[in-house]
Design a protein around this motif. Structure first.
Motif, PDB file in Angstrom:
ATOM      1  N   ALA A 139       0.856  -1.191   0.000  1.00  0.00           N
ATOM      2  CA  ALA A 139       0.000   0.000   0.000  1.00  0.00           C
ATOM      3  C   ALA A 139       0.889   1.237   0.000  1.00  0.00           C
ATOM      4  CB  ALA A 139      -0.911  -0.002   1.227  1.00  0.00           C
ATOM      5  N   ARG A 140       0.540   2.229  -0.803  1.00  0.00           N
ATOM      6  CA  ARG A 140       1.338   3.458  -0.889  1.00  0.00           C
ATOM      7  C   ARG A 140       0.418   4.660  -0.998  1.00  0.00           C
ATOM      8  NH1 ARG A 140       4.289  -0.004  -4.548  1.00  0.00           N
ATOM      9  NH2 ARG A 140       6.432  -0.356  -3.845  1.00  0.00           N
ATOM     10  N   ASN A 141       0.918   5.821  -0.540  1.00  0.00           N
ATOM     11  CA  ASN A 141       0.209   7.063  -0.835  1.00  0.00           C
ATOM     12  C   ASN A 141       0.971   7.833  -1.910  1.00  0.00           C
ATOM     13  OD1 ASN A 141       2.319   8.483   0.347  1.00  0.00           O
ATOM     14  ND2 ASN A 141       1.186   9.036   2.198  1.00  0.00           N
ATOM     15  N   ALA A 142       0.505   9.039  -2.228  1.00  0.00           N
ATOM     16  CA  ALA A 142       1.057   9.789  -3.360  1.00  0.00           C
ATOM     17  C   ALA A 142       2.505  10.208  -3.146  1.00  0.00           C
ATOM     18  CB  ALA A 142       0.194  11.023  -3.624  1.00  0.00           C
ATOM     19  N   ASN A 143       2.956  10.274  -1.898  1.00  0.00           N
ATOM     20  CA  ASN A 143       4.316  10.727  -1.612  1.00  0.00           C
ATOM     21  C   ASN A 143       5.339   9.602  -1.567  1.00  0.00           C
ATOM     22  OD1 ASN A 143       3.673  13.489  -1.323  1.00  0.00           O
ATOM     23  ND2 ASN A 143       2.857  13.087   0.724  1.00  0.00           N
ATOM     24  N   MET A 144       4.873   8.369  -1.697  1.00  0.00           N
ATOM     25  CA  MET A 144       5.782   7.235  -1.578  1.00  0.00           C
ATOM     26  C   MET A 144       6.286   6.806  -2.945  1.00  0.00           C
ATOM     27  SD  MET A 144       3.763   5.080   1.360  1.00  0.00           S
ATOM     28  CE  MET A 144       5.033   3.831   1.553  1.00  0.00           C
ATOM     29  N   ILE A 145       7.538   6.368  -2.974  1.00  0.00           N
ATOM     30  CA  ILE A 145       8.175   5.948  -4.222  1.00  0.00           C
ATOM     31  C   ILE A 145       7.647   4.579  -4.624  1.00  0.00           C
ATOM     32  CG2 ILE A 145      10.383   5.332  -5.267  1.00  0.00           C
ATOM     33  CD1 ILE A 145      11.639   7.285  -3.183  1.00  0.00           C
ATOM     34  N   SER A 146       7.323   4.420  -5.903  1.00  0.00           N
ATOM     35  CA  SER A 146       6.864   3.126  -6.395  1.00  0.00           C
ATOM     36  C   SER A 146       7.557   2.798  -7.702  1.00  0.00           C
ATOM     37  CB  SER A 146       5.342   3.126  -6.605  1.00  0.00           C
ATOM     38  OG  SER A 146       4.971   4.058  -7.594  1.00  0.00           O
ATOM     39  N   ASN A 147       7.657   1.514  -7.969  1.00  0.00           N
ATOM     40  CA  ASN A 147       8.231   1.032  -9.221  1.00  0.00           C
ATOM     41  C   ASN A 147       7.124   0.346 -10.009  1.00  0.00           C
ATOM     42  OD1 ASN A 147       9.636  -0.080 -11.322  1.00  0.00           O
ATOM     43  ND2 ASN A 147      10.979  -1.363 -10.057  1.00  0.00           N
ATOM     44  N   LYS A 148       6.589   1.054 -10.994  1.00  0.00           N
ATOM     45  CA  LYS A 148       5.449   0.531 -11.740  1.00  0.00           C
ATOM     46  C   LYS A 148       5.810  -0.690 -12.574  1.00  0.00           C
ATOM     47  CE  LYS A 148       3.202   5.058 -11.962  1.00  0.00           C
ATOM     48  NZ  LYS A 148       2.687   6.140 -12.839  1.00  0.00           N
ATOM     49  N   ASP A 149       7.102  -0.896 -12.827  1.00  0.00           N
ATOM     50  CA  ASP A 149       7.530  -2.003 -13.677  1.00  0.00           C
ATOM     51  C   ASP A 149       7.903  -3.256 -12.886  1.00  0.00           C
ATOM     52  OD1 ASP A 149       7.257  -0.392 -15.963  1.00  0.00           O
ATOM     53  OD2 ASP A 149       9.274   0.437 -15.680  1.00  0.00           O
ATOM     54  N   GLU A 150       7.783  -3.213 -11.556  1.00  0.00           N
ATOM     55  CA  GLU A 150       8.221  -4.353 -10.767  1.00  0.00           C
ATOM     56  C   GLU A 150       7.330  -5.570 -11.021  1.00  0.00           C
ATOM     57  OE1 GLU A 150       5.937  -3.432  -6.508  1.00  0.00           O
ATOM     58  OE2 GLU A 150       8.046  -2.902  -6.765  1.00  0.00           O
ATOM     59  N   GLU A 151       7.956  -6.737 -11.017  1.00  0.00           N
ATOM     60  CA  GLU A 151       7.233  -7.989 -11.237  1.00  0.00           C
ATOM     61  C   GLU A 151       6.456  -8.356  -9.980  1.00  0.00           C
ATOM     62  OE1 GLU A 151       8.147 -12.670 -12.377  1.00  0.00           O
ATOM     63  OE2 GLU A 151       9.797 -11.264 -12.018  1.00  0.00           O
ATOM     64  N   CYS A 210       5.473 -11.572  12.663  1.00  0.00           N
ATOM     65  CA  CYS A 210       6.224 -11.148  11.473  1.00  0.00           C
ATOM     66  C   CYS A 210       5.270 -10.779  10.343  1.00  0.00           C
ATOM     67  CB  CYS A 210       7.146 -12.267  10.996  1.00  0.00           C
ATOM     68  SG  CYS A 210       8.543 -12.571  12.088  1.00  0.00           S
ATOM     69  N   VAL A 211       5.744  -9.883   9.457  1.00  0.00           N
ATOM     70  CA  VAL A 211       5.007  -9.522   8.251  1.00  0.00           C
ATOM     71  C   VAL A 211       5.939  -9.676   7.059  1.00  0.00           C
ATOM     72  CG1 VAL A 211       3.755  -7.720   7.015  1.00  0.00           C
ATOM     73  CG2 VAL A 211       3.545  -7.894   9.507  1.00  0.00           C
ATOM     74  N   LEU A 212       5.541 -10.520   6.102  1.00  0.00           N
ATOM     75  CA  LEU A 212       6.300 -10.719   4.869  1.00  0.00           C
ATOM     76  C   LEU A 212       5.402 -10.368   3.697  1.00  0.00           C
ATOM     77  CD1 LEU A 212       7.903 -12.443   6.983  1.00  0.00           C
ATOM     78  CD2 LEU A 212       8.480 -13.977   5.106  1.00  0.00           C
ATOM     79  N   TYR A 213       5.918  -9.554   2.778  1.00  0.00           N
ATOM     80  CA  TYR A 213       5.130  -9.065   1.647  1.00  0.00           C
ATOM     81  C   TYR A 213       5.185 -10.042   0.468  1.00  0.00           C
ATOM     82  CZ  TYR A 213       4.461  -4.428   3.747  1.00  0.00           C
ATOM     83  OH  TYR A 213       4.081  -3.381   4.554  1.00  0.00           O
ATOM     84  N   HIS A 214       4.323  -9.774  -0.505  1.00  0.00           N
ATOM     85  CA  HIS A 214       4.304 -10.534  -1.754  1.00  0.00           C
ATOM     86  C   HIS A 214       5.614 -10.333  -2.521  1.00  0.00           C
ATOM     87  CE1 HIS A 214       3.925  -7.027  -4.452  1.00  0.00           C
ATOM     88  NE2 HIS A 214       3.281  -6.477  -3.431  1.00  0.00           N
ATOM     89  N   SER A 215       5.816 -11.115  -3.568  1.00  0.00           N
ATOM     90  CA  SER A 215       6.926 -10.943  -4.521  1.00  0.00           C
ATOM     91  C   SER A 215       8.298 -11.038  -3.868  1.00  0.00           C
ATOM     92  CB  SER A 215       6.790  -9.606  -5.273  1.00  0.00           C
ATOM     93  OG  SER A 215       5.527  -9.498  -5.891  1.00  0.00           O
ATOM     94  N   THR A 216       8.378 -11.829  -2.818  1.00  0.00           N
ATOM     95  CA  THR A 216       9.641 -12.049  -2.105  1.00  0.00           C
ATOM     96  C   THR A 216       9.918 -13.544  -2.054  1.00  0.00           C
ATOM     97  OG1 THR A 216       9.877 -10.024  -0.824  1.00  0.00           O
ATOM     98  CG2 THR A 216      10.483 -12.052   0.307  1.00  0.00           C
ATOM     99  N   ILE A 217      11.206 -13.902  -2.000  1.00  0.00           N
ATOM    100  CA  ILE A 217      11.616 -15.304  -1.955  1.00  0.00           C
ATOM    101  C   ILE A 217      12.448 -15.535  -0.695  1.00  0.00           C
ATOM    102  CG2 ILE A 217      12.960 -17.118  -3.088  1.00  0.00           C
ATOM    103  CD1 ILE A 217      12.362 -15.685  -5.759  1.00  0.00           C
ATOM    104  N   ILE A 218      12.000 -16.465   0.129  1.00  0.00           N
ATOM    105  CA  ILE A 218      12.727 -16.881   1.324  1.00  0.00           C
ATOM    106  C   ILE A 218      13.221 -18.303   1.067  1.00  0.00           C
ATOM    107  CG2 ILE A 218      12.636 -17.211   3.817  1.00  0.00           C
ATOM    108  CD1 ILE A 218      12.033 -14.326   2.962  1.00  0.00           C
ATOM    109  N   SER A 228      10.047  -7.539   9.691  1.00  0.00           N
ATOM    110  CA  SER A 228       9.277  -7.142   8.512  1.00  0.00           C
ATOM    111  C   SER A 228      10.164  -7.272   7.281  1.00  0.00           C
ATOM    112  CB  SER A 228       8.791  -5.698   8.659  1.00  0.00           C
ATOM    113  OG  SER A 228       8.192  -5.236   7.461  1.00  0.00           O
ATOM    114  N   ILE A 229       9.657  -7.964   6.254  1.00  0.00           N
ATOM    115  CA  ILE A 229      10.398  -8.134   5.000  1.00  0.00           C
ATOM    116  C   ILE A 229       9.496  -7.693   3.861  1.00  0.00           C
ATOM    117  CG2 ILE A 229      11.602  -9.745   3.488  1.00  0.00           C
ATOM    118  CD1 ILE A 229      12.229 -11.454   5.908  1.00  0.00           C
ATOM    119  N   ARG A 230       9.933  -6.664   3.138  1.00  0.00           N
ATOM    120  CA  ARG A 230       9.130  -6.064   2.076  1.00  0.00           C
ATOM    121  C   ARG A 230       9.195  -6.870   0.784  1.00  0.00           C
ATOM    122  NH1 ARG A 230       8.041  -0.551   2.178  1.00  0.00           N
ATOM    123  NH2 ARG A 230       7.213  -0.973   0.094  1.00  0.00           N
ATOM    124  N   GLU A 231       8.546  -6.339  -0.258  1.00  0.00           N
ATOM    125  CA  GLU A 231       8.464  -7.016  -1.546  1.00  0.00           C
ATOM    126  C   GLU A 231       9.782  -6.937  -2.319  1.00  0.00           C
ATOM    127  OE1 GLU A 231       7.056  -2.789  -2.176  1.00  0.00           O
ATOM    128  OE2 GLU A 231       6.877  -4.319  -0.630  1.00  0.00           O
TER     129      GLU A 231
END
Length: 231
Positions: free
Chosen positions: A61-73, A89-97, A108-111
């Motif tokens: 989730a992001r707001n207008a001031n947060m950096i995003s990568n529209k091309d990320e898989e 713990c919180v682990l986001y999508h698009s991550t490999i453990i 916390s581990i982001r995408e």
């Protein structure tokens, strides 16, 4: 609540109030603690232990001031075999453990993160997005690992270390680049690394040091700002 569209392996046990969303895949001999949530499509390998109040596959989730990568898989969170994920713990999508990783309470581990085999992510550590972590890495309690960072195999990061990727602070996402920590390097407690620097193989960064420029292989750096310790 367990979706009828989830794939559940053999000998899987669930605590109270567990939610498994559709298309999640859970391997054999997995234990999931109380009130944990496994979001859509998340993949969990065999012989894993998931603590209580854990969220796996969280959406970004992001707001207008947060950096995003529209091309990320975008792909499901993928967890290997014999992984331990502790409580809250919180682990986001698009991550490999990868296999045999240990993740401590409240981490916390982001995408777009990869964590290599046999690595340890300590209690309350934060791993930001698009960061690569090698094999047999230790990141201890309360350390902050910035986005766009590379940590090679066998690196040790002590408690409460800090890293950054934005030299000009709030630069709008241009030229963000975190540090590169080469194989076998070690950071003492509360060490700080500034953006876009490289810590060489088997270098040692002393406790509390602030590192503002590249460090060569096998050098030892101490102080604020970090100075080369005479060999």
């Amino acid at each position: 609540m367990i979706s009828s569209q989830a794939q559940i392996g053999e000998n899987v046990t669930f605590g109270k109030g567990v939610i498994i969303e559709h298309d999640a895949i859970i391997g054999n001999n997995v234990k999931i603690g109380h009130y944990s949530i496994i979001e859509t499509g998340t993949i969990i390998g065999d012989n894993c232990l998931i603590g209580s109040h854990v969220k796996l596959g969280k959406s970004t989730a992001r707001n207008a001031n947060m950096i995003s990568n529209k091309d990320e898989e975008i792909f499901p969170l993928t967890i290997g075999n014999e992984v331990i994920i502790s409580d809250h713990c919180v682990l986001y999508h698009s991550t490999i453990i990868n296999n045999q990783v240990f993740i401590g309470d409240l981490a916390s581990i982001r995408e777009q993160v990869v964590v290599g085999k046999n690595s340890v992510i300590g209690r309350q550590a934060i791993i930001e997005n698009q960061t690569q972590i090698g094999k047999q890495v230790t990141i201890q309690t309360g350390s902050y690992i910035t986005a766009n960072m590379i940590i090679e195999d066998e690196v040790f990061i002590g408690p409460c270390c800090s890293t950054s990727n934005d030299k000009y602070m709030k630069s709008g996402g241009k030229n963000l680049k975190g540090p590169i920590i080469k194989k076998g390097a070690k950071l003492g407690n509360h060490a700080t690394l500034l953006p876009n620097i490289t810590i060489g193989e088997f270098a040692i960064i002393g406790a509390g040091a602030i590192v503002v420029k590249d460090v060569n292989a096998r050098e030892t750096i101490i102080g604020v700002a970090g100075k080369l310790l005479d060999k």
